[in-house]
Design a protein around this motif. Sequence first.
Motif, short mmCIF file in Angstrom:
data_model
loop_
_atom_site.label_atom_id
_atom_site.label_comp_id
_atom_site.label_asym_id
_atom_site.label_seq_id
_atom_site.Cartn_x
_atom_site.Cartn_y
_atom_site.Cartn_z
N ALA A 64 0.42 -1.10 -0.31
CA ALA A 64 0.17 -0.05 -0.03
C ALA A 64 1.23 1.35 -0.21
O ALA A 64 0.66 2.20 -0.88
N ARG A 65 2.00 1.10 0.65
CA ARG A 65 2.46 2.14 0.19
C ARG A 65 3.69 2.19 -0.35
O ARG A 65 3.50 4.05 -1.15
N GLY A 66 3.27 1.74 -1.53
CA GLY A 66 3.83 2.25 -3.30
C GLY A 66 3.31 2.10 -4.00
O GLY A 66 2.90 2.31 -5.12
N GLY A 67 1.61 2.26 -3.66
CA GLY A 67 0.72 2.20 -4.46
C GLY A 67 -0.28 0.76 -4.93
O GLY A 67 -1.41 1.12 -5.83
N ALA A 68 0.83 -0.53 -4.80
CA ALA A 68 0.11 -1.44 -5.35
C ALA A 68 -0.98 -1.66 -4.86
O ALA A 68 -1.14 -1.63 -3.73
N ASP A 69 -1.78 -2.23 -5.59
CA ASP A 69 -2.94 -3.17 -5.41
C ASP A 69 -3.24 -4.96 -5.75
O ASP A 69 -3.95 -5.01 -6.41
N HIS A 70 -1.84 -5.19 -6.29
CA HIS A 70 -2.20 -6.47 -6.81
C HIS A 70 -2.13 -7.60 -5.36
O HIS A 70 -1.55 -8.76 -5.82
N VAL A 71 -2.29 -7.30 -4.27
CA VAL A 71 -2.25 -8.40 -2.98
C VAL A 71 -3.17 -8.47 -2.46
O VAL A 71 -4.22 -7.37 -2.38
N VAL A 72 -3.67 -9.80 -2.47
CA VAL A 72 -4.89 -10.25 -1.64
C VAL A 72 -4.34 -10.81 -0.30
O VAL A 72 -3.64 -11.99 -0.02
N THR A 73 -5.07 -10.26 1.21
CA THR A 73 -5.02 -11.09 1.97
C THR A 73 -5.76 -11.88 2.18
O THR A 73 -7.34 -11.57 2.31
N ILE A 74 -5.81 -13.02 2.80
CA ILE A 74 -7.15 -14.41 3.30
C ILE A 74 -6.55 -14.62 5.06
O ILE A 74 -5.04 -14.31 5.41
N GLY A 75 -7.51 -14.44 6.06
CA GLY A 75 -6.96 -14.58 6.93
C GLY A 75 -8.32 -15.57 7.87
O GLY A 75 -9.34 -16.42 7.04
N SER A 76 -8.11 -15.82 8.85
CA SER A 76 -9.08 -16.48 9.30
C SER A 76 -9.26 -16.23 10.94
O SER A 76 -8.29 -15.98 11.93
N LEU A 77 -10.56 -17.13 12.25
CA LEU A 77 -10.20 -17.34 13.39
C LEU A 77 -9.77 -18.53 14.11
O LEU A 77 -10.13 -19.00 14.84
N SER A 78 -9.23 -19.49 13.28
CA SER A 78 -9.18 -21.06 13.08
C SER A 78 -8.07 -20.69 14.01
O SER A 78 -8.44 -21.80 14.91
#
Length: 498
Positions: free
Chosen positions: A317-331
């Motif tokens: 985000a600092r470099g203006g890139a938007d090609h990252v998708v983040t996944i997570g969970s409470l598992s």
Amino acid sequence: MANGRVVHTADRTIGSRQLAALLPPPVLARPGYRALAEAIRTLILDGRVALHIRLPAERELAECLGAGRATVTGAYDLLRESGYARSRRGSGTFTELPDGHRPVGAHALLGAGGSGGFLPDGDPGIDLAIAAMGAPDGALAEALAQAAPRLPAAARTPGYLPFGLPDLRAAVAERFTRRGLPTRPEQILVTAGAQQALTLVVSLLCRAGDRVVTENPTYANALDALRHARLRTAPVAVTDAGWDLEIAESTLRQTVPRLAYVIPDFQNPTGALMPEDQRLALLAATRRTGTWLVVDETLADIALDVPAPAPLAALAARGGADHVVTIGSLSKTHWGGLRVGWVRATAKLVAELTAVRAATDMTGSVLDQLVALPLLDGLERTLPARLEQLRVQRAALIEALQRHTPEWSWTVPPGGLSLWVDLGEPVSSALAERAAAAGVHIGRGARFGVDPGTFEHRLRIPYTLPPERLDEGVRRLAAAFHDGVPLAPAVDRPHWVA
């Protein structure tokens, strides 16, 4: 140990200098044909040299090593005889695995004694295939109590929330923001766990036959999702020393993959933590190749010896890139039975993912999300005790391994939920079969490899059970490993792990 690089090139060839860089110093210092063959075999089993690639020509490798051509010829002959290489007339020698590869090892390992498949009455067995804990004491009951007053109002609505419960989306977004990644609720899609999140992302962004880059080893169920989508995987090794970004960048350049899947935070199964300079290099490399970068943060909060890392996407985000998708969970932080996960991406991509989801799952469980909301809000309060419990259990597992199996080796990870144990012999699948008969279910190393048959010298052993159960589990594993006669090759059947 070699330097941890993996070679998996677009033209399926490894050069002599590349191979020499992977060989351990003793082999380079005095290259005998048996030692050279054993070193190459180990590189193949450990996933650092991929399968089905052409080895250097004999004369070329001999010149690079400063050895006689007969040394390399003898090593290649041994590899062919043992099934780790095959030659094609006029094409060269290629890496391979023996037919029906489930090797048992050079000496008698596995016992003639034991249960013979029958457990003592009342023995529930010990499940070391699941790297997850039970819910914290009282946490679910408290969360249910807090959710109950909100349920009547929710029940008066149709209950279809394809994007997820608005308050939960806001809470997930706010937590990303606190961790250094400014996020709006419309950038969050609530899913039924991280596995569904990955499956949705792959379904939207990839088509059958697309190339994807993944770590090797990596999370077994993620590999299953990629295979189910009929994607072609190009592996990048993660060793006890971590990632080799030079090779990762080369693989990205040569394969130009549609997607790359990584677990930079306490990687499953190795527990490795990617340093910031490598994160920056990975971001730059994927941006250059136009590759979507899917970051699995399922274990990011399980920081045992270091501060919890900031989201990798914050650097993008600092470099203006938007090609990252983040996944997570409470598992992993709370409970695997609570199927609540999320995707963090651009608002446009979240909307597209929601449209894909509607084809199979029009909404997640509103009740689960109402329960998840107070759990997520209270994470900073409850997590320290959870982490301390894991530190105690990790120490107990290490003590049990040192006592029962001192010949095995491992690197203590700075976080995560398991040890990636080196057995010293390629017997993982056979040992897992024998251990199952003694009531211990374990994640065999091959289950985490991109290429079937690799990591046969590894086991993933979680430290998510109480100390006494861990000690008993290791004791039974040690008995299966040490006692009696060699075991017949294991039957190749599905092994489920989490």
